[in-house]
Scaffold this active site. Structure first.
Site, PDB file in Angstrom:
ATOM      1  N   LEU A   1       0.822  -1.211   0.000  1.00 53.77           N
ATOM      2  CA  LEU A   1       0.000   0.000   0.000  1.00 53.77           C
ATOM      3  C   LEU A   1       0.853   1.256   0.000  1.00 53.77           C
ATOM      4  O   LEU A   1       2.021   1.235   0.350  1.00 53.77           O
ATOM      5  CB  LEU A   1      -0.963   0.022   1.185  1.00 53.77           C
ATOM      6  CG  LEU A   1      -0.424   0.264   2.603  1.00 53.77           C
ATOM      7  CD1 LEU A   1      -1.580   0.595   3.551  1.00 53.77           C
ATOM      8  CD2 LEU A   1       0.379  -0.899   3.139  1.00 53.77           C
ATOM      9  N   CYS A   2       0.213   2.348  -0.396  1.00 53.35           N
ATOM     10  CA  CYS A   2       0.783   3.694  -0.394  1.00 53.35           C
ATOM     11  C   CYS A   2       2.023   3.747  -1.293  1.00 53.35           C
ATOM     12  O   CYS A   2       1.922   3.584  -2.489  1.00 53.35           O
ATOM     13  CB  CYS A   2       1.060   4.139   1.039  1.00 53.35           C
ATOM     14  SG  CYS A   2       1.199   5.926   1.222  1.00 53.35           S
ATOM     15  N   HIS A   3       3.229   3.978  -0.748  1.00 58.74           N
ATOM     16  CA  HIS A   3       4.443   3.965  -1.554  1.00 58.74           C
ATOM     17  C   HIS A   3       5.055   2.569  -1.644  1.00 58.74           C
ATOM     18  O   HIS A   3       6.011   2.365  -2.401  1.00 58.74           O
ATOM     19  CB  HIS A   3       5.471   4.949  -0.995  1.00 58.74           C
ATOM     20  CG  HIS A   3       5.093   6.387  -1.179  1.00 58.74           C
ATOM     21  ND1 HIS A   3       4.255   7.051  -0.303  1.00 58.74           N
ATOM     22  CD2 HIS A   3       5.411   7.288  -2.149  1.00 58.74           C
ATOM     23  CE1 HIS A   3       4.087   8.299  -0.715  1.00 58.74           C
ATOM     24  NE2 HIS A   3       4.765   8.466  -1.826  1.00 58.74           N
TER      25      HIS A   3
ATOM     26  N   GLY B   1      -3.479  -0.963  -1.501  1.00 59.01           N
ATOM     27  CA  GLY B   1      -4.220   0.131  -0.895  1.00 59.01           C
ATOM     28  C   GLY B   1      -3.555   1.446  -1.221  1.00 59.01           C
ATOM     29  O   GLY B   1      -2.359   1.500  -1.508  1.00 59.01           O
TER      30      GLY B   1
END
Length: 292
Positions: A189-191, A268
């Site tokens: 998720l995210c980075h 995500g």
């Protein structure tokens, strides 16, 4: 008397441990962090009881991201993105092993730790020893991967530190290849999806070409994150941009807590997705075990 949020500085805070390095500004932390998450309970507590299947987490061991302007961002893995999904997995009955590229300690953005969130804090305390003394990923590949491996999923949390080294690692590439070849889950998720770039290293095309993913929006790293002093400058490259160039489809351009399942790849968009991604991973892993 508490300081009005609009009076907080938008200037990044110097990190005295390194030359020309900076933490996020006080204002940006007031916008991006909170003492509690949206954790609303575990759905499958103790559901997995056999004890075989585990999670392999590939975490960040480098704290500093060198930016275009020569400044460095003092970062690490985001504690919510790491610990809240793991809370769901561990409470369901899955053990977790921690690895970094060189076996050096995991770096965390403790300034983002939700200090009043029992789910996150309790999971941090359970994993603290493993975070400080992780396995070396190459050793995991040599000794613990293969068709009969006990790892059911590979988890790569976010935080900007995920853009340092992990995206260019042949060891990460081998781990992702193993997961794809052996029908295991990849959760990120995210980075963290920067790690997926390693799948395309020295290849005409990535084995993940055609997959859909959620990822942290490039527009925020190019705009608001700099404007409010979260980042002290521009990143040298952007995660969603490079994933798109490798043929993956980025489905979001904003940060809403969205999650996505494409085959065995679970993603995500941001810290806001941590709770739901943890639930999704548990559900998918339990279903896979039942169908084996």
């Amino acid at each position: 008397m508490s300081q009005d949020v609009n009076e907080l500085s938008k200037q990044p805070t110097p990190d005295k441990a390194e030359d020309n390095a900076f933490f996020p500004s006080p204002y940006s932390l007031s916008q991006y962090t909170a003492p509690k998450t949206d954790f609303d309970g575990v759905e499958h507590k103790g559901a997995y009881k056999d004890g075989k299947w585990k999670v392999l987490m590939i975490a960040a061991e480098e704290r500093y991201v060198l930016l275009e302007n020569g400044k460095m961002f003092s970062t690490g893995n985001h504690p919510v993105e790491m610990l809240l999904p793991l809370h769901h997995l561990m409470e369901a009955g899955f053990d977790v092993d921690v690895a970094t590229l060189s076996g050096y300690p995991v770096k965390l953005e403790l300034w983002a730790m939700p200090t009043e969130d029992e789910a996150v804090i309790s999971t941090y305390n359970k994993l603290k020893e493993k975070l400080k003394q992780p396995k070396k990923l190459a050793d995991v590949i040599k000794n613990e991967l293969g068709p009969d491996s006990d790892y059911l999923s590979v988890f790569i949390p976010g935080g900007h530190a995920a853009v340092v080294g992990i995206s260019e690692s042949e060891d990460v590439q081998q781990t992702l290849d193993w997961a794809l070849d052996n029908d295991r889950f990849i959760v990120t998720l995210c980075h963290g999806p920067a790690a997926l770039l390693s799948a395309g290293l020295n290849r005409e095309k990535s084995p993940l070409e055609g997959y859909s993913v959620c990822v942290f929006p490039d527009s925020l790293d190019e705009g608001a994150n700099i404007e409010i002093g979260y980042l002290p400058g521009r990143l040298k490259w952007l995660v969603a941009d490079l994933l798109t160039k490798q043929g993956l489809k980025v489905v979001n351009d904003d940060m809403t807590g969205r999650t996505l399942k494409d085959r065995k790849l679970l993603t995500g968009d941001s810290p806001l997705a941590s709770n739901e991604l943890g639930k999704l991973a548990v559900n998918e892993m339990l279903n896979a075990i039942q169908n084996k």
